[in-house]
Scaffold this active site. Structure first.
Site, mmCIF file in Angstrom:
data_model
loop_
_atom_site.group_PDB
_atom_site.id
_atom_site.type_symbol
_atom_site.label_atom_id
_atom_site.label_comp_id
_atom_site.label_asym_id
_atom_site.label_seq_id
_atom_site.Cartn_x
_atom_site.Cartn_y
_atom_site.Cartn_z
ATOM 1 N N SER A 105 0.790 -1.090 0.042
ATOM 2 C CA SER A 105 -0.013 -0.035 -0.013
ATOM 3 C C SER A 105 0.854 1.310 -0.050
ATOM 4 C CB SER A 105 -0.976 0.083 1.164
ATOM 5 O OG SER A 105 -2.077 1.012 1.043
ATOM 6 N N HIS A 149 -4.307 -0.705 -4.372
ATOM 7 C CA HIS A 149 -5.799 -0.513 -4.223
ATOM 8 C C HIS A 149 -6.358 -0.423 -5.356
ATOM 9 C CE1 HIS A 149 -4.962 -1.094 0.270
ATOM 10 N NE2 HIS A 149 -4.429 0.243 0.094
ATOM 11 N N GLU A 154 -5.345 -5.142 -4.779
ATOM 12 C CA GLU A 154 -5.070 -5.674 -3.479
ATOM 13 C C GLU A 154 -4.715 -7.222 -3.735
ATOM 14 O OE1 GLU A 154 -8.523 -4.905 -1.228
ATOM 15 O OE2 GLU A 154 -8.169 -2.530 -1.012
#
Length: 281
Positions: A136, A178, A205
């Site tokens: 992330s 994401h 993800e």
């Protein structure tokens, strides 16, 4: 922020951006592979949880990496720029065979660690062959140009994304995470519209790009990577667009790559994964 020069008799280490929300318990394919390329049973993993606001993030990844067979895993909770100059923590970092940034807020990473001894050390470690990855926010910070923040949507628009300097382990790519879950194609395209130098990597993800020392990217995980190649871009209207206006882009090549697929950054060729074995075999 350019990658560190590769030292004599060394090759650059793996760079592993992960799209966030990677599987950590049932079948942690990505984290297990990270341990393997960091030395397997001899791996010494330095976990940097600076992006996270959760106090137990570093400890959680320590436990996961040890369970996956790493020799050791140590969280280095740099919370201030002064922390980034601590000689004891820098000493632990220098002994690592793998460095992993957790998720959270990528601007916390850049504002706390940017320009410090930690950032310089990590670039040098990667140039000596040490694996460096992150999930992330920890994925976004790895490249030279980092997407600091922006809005979702499929259409590229002027002002859709803001950039900040990353750690500069590679200048070949711009990373977004994401990706499918937060509808981020438009903001990745808008970033590439500024200067069609880098390749855009949009990570779903629980999906990772394993960027090898041979300039080949290997895809692993449950989702897909949207790879945007703008090497043959014919036109970008970014120079004339007002904030909020859509951007015209022509000549873009887009690949959707799943587990087992590869992409060669030198030849700009994508290779699909092998077909699954026949059930009758």
């Amino acid at each position: 922020m350019s990658p560190a020069r590769i030292e004599e008799h060394h090759s650059r280490g793996w760079i592993v951006p992960v799209g966030g929300a990677e599987e950590k318990e049932q079948d942690p394919v990505i984290l297990r592979r990270f341990v393997e390329i960091s030395g397997g049973a001899g791996a010494r993993i330095a976990v940097i949880p600076t992006a996270s606001r959760l106090a137990d993030t570093g400890v959680r990844y320590e436990k996961i990496f040890r369970q996956l067979g790493a020799h050791s895993a140590r969280a280095l909770p740099f919370e201030t720029r002064a922390d980034a100059e601590r000689e004891d923590w820098l000493g632990i970092l220098e002994q690592a065979t793998g460095v992993f940034f957790t998720g959270g807020n990528q601007l916390q990473l850049s504002t706390i660690l940017g320009g410090t001894s930690v950032a310089r050390s990590i670039r040098k470690l990667n140039a000596r062959g040490v694996t460096v990855g992150g999930t992330s926010a920890g994925a976004a910070i790895l490249s030279e140009h980092m997407i600091a923040f922006g809005q979702g949507g499929a259409t590229p628009k002027a002002g859709l994304a803001s950039l900040a300097p990353g750690f500069g382990l590679t200048n070949r790519v711009v990373i977004d995470q994401h990706f499918r879950q937060r509808d981020r194609l438009g903001r990745l395209l808008s970033v590439l519209a500024f200067n069609p130098f880098a390749v855009g990597i949009g990570l779903d993800e629980d999906t990772a790009a394993f960027l090898g020392p041979d300039d080949v990217m290997h895809v692993d995980g449950a989702g897909a990577i949207t790879l945007v190649d703008v090497a043959n871009l014919e036109h970008s209207s970014m120079a004339f667009a007002k904030p909020g206006q859509p951007i015209c882009l022509t000549g873009i090549k887009l690949h959707i790559l799943t587990k087992g697929a590869r992409y060669n950054f030198v030849t700009r060729e994508a290779v699909p994964p092998l077909p699954p074995p026949d059930d009758d075999d």
